[in-house]
Design an enzyme around this catalytic site. Structure first.
Site, PDB file in Angstrom:
ATOM      1  N   LEU A   1       0.857  -1.172   0.000  1.00 18.53           N
ATOM      2  CA  LEU A   1       0.000   0.000   0.000  1.00 18.53           C
ATOM      3  C   LEU A   1       0.898   1.228   0.000  1.00 18.53           C
ATOM      4  CD1 LEU A   1      -2.744  -0.878   2.672  1.00 18.53           C
ATOM      5  CD2 LEU A   1      -3.037  -0.832   0.185  1.00 18.53           C
ATOM      6  N   ASP A   2       0.488   2.269  -0.678  1.00 21.22           N
ATOM      7  CA  ASP A   2       1.250   3.510  -0.655  1.00 21.22           C
ATOM      8  C   ASP A   2       1.395   3.998   0.783  1.00 21.22           C
ATOM      9  OD1 ASP A   2       1.398   3.452  -3.405  1.00 21.22           O
ATOM     10  OD2 ASP A   2      -0.329   4.776  -3.691  1.00 21.22           O
ATOM     11  N   LYS A   3       2.443   4.757   1.033  1.00 20.06           N
ATOM     12  CA  LYS A   3       2.741   5.216   2.388  1.00 20.06           C
ATOM     13  C   LYS A   3       1.575   5.976   3.015  1.00 20.06           C
ATOM     14  CE  LYS A   3       6.437   7.356   5.085  1.00 20.06           C
ATOM     15  NZ  LYS A   3       7.828   7.865   5.047  1.00 20.06           N
TER      16      LYS A   3
END
Length: 269
Positions: free
Chosen positions: A84-86
């Site tokens: 997942l993106d940060k």
């Protein structure tokens, strides 16, 4: 799930143990929103603890920082099966054994995971529900994904379904079912149809979004189902299992007037 331990990282200590004497409702599995995690034990496998399902907090890197945090209580190798993106939070799965990592990675590639996301879009799509299917190219140097017309090296097919759940002040809340896990797929797909995610500075224009309290993209992974097509061998006990966050724990859902009805409706799905 049965045979689980639930840890609460807000208190930095084990807060509750789930044993095989009782099965728990899917909405009772997580404690304190984005601060809890689950260690799943497989009673039929030689290694009795094979994977961890956790809720990734917004702001942590899913490939390095989250595994480092998990190793506080779970020594040894911890391998992410997806990312997942940060600035995106939500449900994630990590493998603790090489065999589990190999098998679940194959299942992930073959569509053996049903992944659901909640997002807020700028504007409202003309169609209240639909399927987006395109070719995507991820530029590693720019760290940005583009919808392209032709197949070439590095281009991958991508597909998702979306449905509009509610509208407010020129924005809409959508439920997204992801069939392929391409880098920035939801962000790129929605921007391509003219409705970037609210708060997304890379694919939209988020200067005004920040003034509304959206400092990063409004996207959250709230449900994952182990939707294996085969019996999955030693991991067959996972088939059909579902891990869900209660939608009221998603930081942007309460902004919408029909939040209570949406939450109740999703619980009944």
């Amino acid at each position: 799930f049965e045979n689980c331990k639930v840890y609460n990282y807000e208190k930095q200590k084990e807060s509750k143990i789930y044993t095989d004497t009782k099965s728990y409702d899917k909405y009772d599995m997580f404690l304190d929103g984005a601060t809890a995690l689950i260690e799943i034990e497989n009673p039929s496998a030689e290694a009795d603890k094979e994977l961890i399902v956790c809720v990734k907090p917004v702001g942590l890197d899913s490939e390095h920082e989250v595994p480092d945090m998990l190793k506080i209580d779970f020594p040894g190798e911890i391998s992410p099966l997806h990312r997942l993106d940060k600035n995106v939070g939500g449900v994630m799965v990590y493998a603790k054994t090489a065999a589990c990592a190999a098998h679940l990675s194959r299942q992930m590639t073959e569509g053996g995971f049903d992944k659901r996301y909640m997002a807020v879009l700028c504007g409202v799509p003309e169609a209240c529900e639909g399927t987006l299917e395109d070719l995507l190219y991820h530029d590693r140097q720019k760290n940005k994904t583009y919808v392209v017309k032709r197949q070439r090296r590095g281009v991958k097919s991508a597909r998702l379904d979306y449905s509009v759940l509610d509208e407010r002040a020129g924005h809409c809340l959508v439920d997204v079912k992801l069939y392929t896990g391409r880098t920035h797929q939801i962000r790129a797909h929605m921007a391509h149809i003219g409705h970037p995610l609210l708060g997304d500075g890379k694919y939209g224009i988020n200067k005004s979004d920040k003034g509304k309290g959206y400092k990063y993209q409004a996207l959250y992974s709230y449900r994952l189902i182990f939707d294996f097509a085969d019996n999955s061998g030693a991991l067959g006990y996972l088939k059909g299992k579902e891990v869900s966050l209660s939608p009221e724990d998603i930081w942007f859902v309460s902004d919408f007037p029909r939040a209570d009805q949406i939450i109740e409706g999703l619980r009944k799905k």
